[in-house]
Design a protein around this motif. Structure first.
Motif, PDB file in Angstrom:
ATOM      1  N   THR A 513      -6.782  16.858  37.238  1.00 42.64           N
ATOM      2  CA  THR A 513      -7.570  18.226  36.757  1.00 42.64           C
ATOM      3  C   THR A 513      -8.838  18.211  38.094  1.00 42.64           C
ATOM      4  OG1 THR A 513      -9.369  16.723  35.724  1.00 42.64           O
ATOM      5  CG2 THR A 513      -7.268  17.644  34.409  1.00 42.64           C
ATOM      6  N   ASP A 514      -9.119  19.490  38.224  1.00 44.16           N
ATOM      7  CA  ASP A 514     -10.247  19.630  39.147  1.00 44.16           C
ATOM      8  C   ASP A 514     -11.702  18.700  38.974  1.00 44.16           C
ATOM      9  OD1 ASP A 514      -8.636  21.547  40.235  1.00 44.16           O
ATOM     10  OD2 ASP A 514      -9.908  23.151  39.214  1.00 44.16           O
ATOM     11  N   GLU A 515     -11.817  18.370  37.763  1.00 45.75           N
ATOM     12  CA  GLU A 515     -13.010  17.828  37.397  1.00 45.75           C
ATOM     13  C   GLU A 515     -12.759  16.363  37.754  1.00 45.75           C
ATOM     14  OE1 GLU A 515     -14.202  17.790  33.298  1.00 45.75           O
ATOM     15  OE2 GLU A 515     -15.975  16.624  33.686  1.00 45.75           O
ATOM     16  N   ASN A 516     -11.530  15.551  37.447  1.00 44.47           N
ATOM     17  CA  ASN A 516     -11.210  14.347  37.852  1.00 44.47           C
ATOM     18  C   ASN A 516     -11.112  14.116  39.318  1.00 44.47           C
ATOM     19  OD1 ASN A 516     -11.277  13.159  35.201  1.00 44.47           O
ATOM     20  ND2 ASN A 516      -9.107  13.717  34.959  1.00 44.47           N
ATOM     21  N   LYS A 517     -10.696  15.362  39.991  1.00 40.61           N
ATOM     22  CA  LYS A 517     -10.470  15.155  41.386  1.00 40.61           C
ATOM     23  C   LYS A 517     -11.968  15.141  42.050  1.00 40.61           C
ATOM     24  CE  LYS A 517      -5.880  17.377  42.170  1.00 40.61           C
ATOM     25  NZ  LYS A 517      -5.217  18.665  42.329  1.00 40.61           N
ATOM     26  N   GLN A 518     -12.744  15.890  41.561  1.00 38.61           N
ATOM     27  CA  GLN A 518     -14.172  15.835  42.164  1.00 38.61           C
ATOM     28  C   GLN A 518     -14.917  14.552  42.184  1.00 38.61           C
ATOM     29  OE1 GLN A 518     -16.676  18.927  40.683  1.00 38.61           O
ATOM     30  NE2 GLN A 518     -15.396  20.423  41.526  1.00 38.61           N
ATOM     31  N   ILE A 519     -14.505  13.913  40.856  1.00 39.45           N
ATOM     32  CA  ILE A 519     -15.012  12.446  40.510  1.00 39.45           C
ATOM     33  C   ILE A 519     -14.633  11.575  41.625  1.00 39.45           C
ATOM     34  CG2 ILE A 519     -15.369  10.728  38.918  1.00 39.45           C
ATOM     35  CD1 ILE A 519     -15.183  12.762  36.794  1.00 39.45           C
ATOM     36  N   SER A 521     -13.236  12.272  44.367  1.00 38.83           N
ATOM     37  CA  SER A 521     -13.823  12.484  45.879  1.00 38.83           C
ATOM     38  C   SER A 521     -15.160  11.789  46.051  1.00 38.83           C
ATOM     39  CB  SER A 521     -13.942  14.085  46.095  1.00 38.83           C
ATOM     40  OG  SER A 521     -12.658  14.484  45.835  1.00 38.83           O
ATOM     41  N   SER A 522     -16.007  11.907  44.986  1.00 41.00           N
ATOM     42  CA  SER A 522     -17.395  11.471  45.260  1.00 41.00           C
ATOM     43  C   SER A 522     -17.355   9.987  45.261  1.00 41.00           C
ATOM     44  CB  SER A 522     -18.410  11.996  44.177  1.00 41.00           C
ATOM     45  OG  SER A 522     -18.328  11.194  43.130  1.00 41.00           O
ATOM     46  N   ARG A 525     -16.110   9.421  48.654  1.00 41.26           N
ATOM     47  CA  ARG A 525     -17.207   9.610  49.660  1.00 41.26           C
ATOM     48  C   ARG A 525     -18.434   8.862  49.774  1.00 41.26           C
ATOM     49  NH1 ARG A 525     -17.173  14.753  48.123  1.00 41.26           N
ATOM     50  NH2 ARG A 525     -18.755  14.349  46.670  1.00 41.26           N
ATOM     51  N   ASN A 526     -18.946   8.221  48.761  1.00 40.06           N
ATOM     52  CA  ASN A 526     -20.037   7.434  48.694  1.00 40.06           C
ATOM     53  C   ASN A 526     -19.673   6.259  48.727  1.00 40.06           C
ATOM     54  OD1 ASN A 526     -21.596   9.901  48.359  1.00 40.06           O
ATOM     55  ND2 ASN A 526     -21.183   9.972  46.063  1.00 40.06           N
TER      56      ASN A 526
END
Ligand code: G3H
Length: 538
Positions: A513-519, A521-522, A525-526
């Motif tokens: 899902t978009d939400e899981n993808k964002q998590i 990615s963070s 990234r971090n």
């Protein structure tokens, strides 16, 4: 035979650079410390005899090693368990890049003790200087190739997989505490072919050197201590049943890497109370046959069968241990083969051009002698000059012909310089030998006909791990899979396979899902996770 009588040197004949080493070793490595053993010591006896000034011959005692007890061996296991800390220790949670850096550091240190280890290989197991140097260099190459293969594996794991609405990252992680034991014939190379993959994949290790070829690990103890965090590698000494048996009985060993006899492996495996927890990686017995067909290039077949059966005096698990030679060519084969045996130089491991050397196992010449006598009793002849002659620990190769199924040497793995030759008429005879054998490591087939070779290839693909065409059996190149069926092995080793054998895949998955993808990615990234990362190892 005169040469054989004089095979062992007088002390003054030993070159200065290979003077008898003597090491009274009391050190052992536990928890990052070289501790001193104050208990009994076991003598290390060389297969080499030397003549004393009073004219007597003495088998050289070249050192002593700790005869450790089970309580001390258990301290090593405790150290490995602490370092693993149920998967939460420092070592199993390091990134691949960090673990590689430790192994690279070790390799640099290891290269500095080459001459010392090579000298001990010659004195402890009687391996020729050339083969001892080869064993050392091959081991260093194996470590370098392992690092390369792990980088490759890690690069492939750096990407995410998307499947049926899921996204996931899959990486290999360690199994736990590994117990690594190697054989006396390759006490460095074969041991390190499990030890290094076990370490680099994040396992912690208890390592017990081989029965013979034990002192040669001593020069590496400081390198192990300085290159790895405490408890990651622990080195113990002593009798197998007492030390290793005690470790297995705890049920806390996760991986058992053992190269030796199937009986030895089974006895130890049986002691582990949790068979489902224990993963075994075993390299065991073999009775690899060569099959020489009438249309074979005979000179090539002879040269391959010679090195196949006699390099390191036949003490290789991959050695050719029985030769099936077609009746149409068997006489010519025997004549040329025995002539070739005659050209092999007997002597001490350090002598230039030497091939045949004394045997390290106590009682080995008696065992080989009994095998030969049994074959003769059942109708075989020793067809080469001086075949089977013994001088103390030295056994001159015996070529036995004609060998049949009534003889012990037809089925027993001689692991020494006895070469049984079986005449045959029909393809089915050697094929049935392999099909019905308890072993299934490799086979060599010699023929110049593609059609004939194809028939044998298809007969053997479900029987053995490697079919060698017009070539002796062997493990190398080390990037090739090395395994066996039946009582010959459990698991596959090669540079890349060993990394898999000492690890398991773990998957981190989520619905894409978009939400899981964002998590995700963070996290990446971090750089918040060691596991979940797209870092790419160069
Ligand atoms: O003793 C068994 C070894 O794995 C054999 O290796 O074929 O390279 O001598 P090798």
């Amino acid at each position: 035979m005169e040469d054989l009588k004089e095979i062992f040197p007088e002390s003054h004949q030993i070159p200065a650079e290979v003077q008898v080493p003597f090491t009274e070793q009391r050190e052992y490595l536990i928890d990052g410390e070289l501790r001193e053993w104050t208990g009994n010591l076991a003598p290390v006896v060389s297969p080499v005899f030397t003549k004393q000034s009073d004219g007597t011959w003495t088998q050289q005692v070249i050192g002593k090693t700790p005869l450790m007890d089970s309580a001390t061996a258990l301290q090593a296991l405790d150290a490995a368990l602490r370092a693993y800390n149920l998967g939460q220790g420092y070592w199993p949670t390091r990134s691949v890049a960090e673990r590689i850096a430790h192994v690279e550091k070790f390799l640099v240190r290891m290269r500095t003790v080459r001459s010392e280890v090579v000298n001990l290989l010659m004195w402890e197991i009687g391996k020729t200087r050339k083969d001892s140097e080869k064993e050392f260099d091959r081991t260093c190459d194996y470590i370098a190739d392992t690092i390369k293969a792990l980088k490759e594996l890690d690069r492939n794991s750096a990407k995410f997989t998307e499947e049926q609405g899921f996204m996931a990252q899959i990486r290999r992680v360690p199994l736990g505490v590994a117990l690594c034991m190697g054989p006396y014939n390759y006490p460095l190379n074969e041991t390190f072919s499990t030890l290094i993959p076990a370490l680099i994949m994040g396992n912690t290790v208890v390592f017990k050197p081989a029965k013979y070829g034990v002192l040669l690990i001593r020069p590496l103890l400081e390198a192990f201590r300085d290159s790895f965090p405490p408890g990651v590698i622990n080195v113990i000494y002593g009798k197998g049943r007492e030390t290793v048996g005690a470790l297995m009985e705890t049920g806390k060993v996760d991986v058992f890497a053992f190269i030796g006899t199937h009986k030895g492996a089974n006895d130890l495996k049986r002691l582990h109370p949790k068979p489902n927890r224990l993963k075994a990686i075993l390299g065991l017995d073999a009775k690899n046959p060569a099959i020489v067909l009438p249309d074979a290039d005979l000179d090539n077949a002879i040269s391959e069968c010679l090195t196949g059966s006699l390099s390191f005096n036949g003490q290789r698990c991959t050695a050719l241990k029985i030769l099936f030679v077609h009746k149409k060519i068997v006489n010519e084969f025997l004549w040329k083969f025995t002539e070739a045996v005659k050209q092999l130089k007997p002597g001490m491991p350090w002598e230039p051009g030497v091939s045949l050397t004394p045997l390290p196992e106590p009682g080995k010449t008696d065992y080989l002698d009994a095998l030969v006598k049994d074959a003769v009793q059942h109708g075989a002849r020793i067809v080469n000059e001086n075949g089977g002659k013994i001088n103390r620990t030295f056994f001159y190769p015996a070529v036995l012909y004609p060998v049949n199924e009534k003889m012990r040497v037809y089925v027993e793995e001689q692991f020494g310089p006895v070469i049984p030759v079986v005449p045959f008429d029909h393809d089915e005879e050697p094929i049935q030998y392999v099909v019905n054998s308890n072993y299934g490591q490799q086979v060599s087939v010699f023929s110049s006909s593609g059609k004939t070779l194809a028939r044998y290839i298809d007969a053997f693909t479900n029987q053995v791990g490697r079919i060698n065409l017009n070539t002796q059996c062997q493990r190398g190149p080390d990037t090739f899979p090395f395994n066996g069926r039946k009582d010959s092995a459990e698991g596959t080793l090669s540079v890349a396979d060993a990394l898999r054998a000492f690890s398991i895949r773990t998957v981190v998955a989520t619905k894409a899902t978009d939400e899981n993808k964002q998590i995700i990615s963070s996290i990446i990234r971090n750089r918040e996770s060691v596991f979940l990362s797209t870092d790419y190892l160069i």
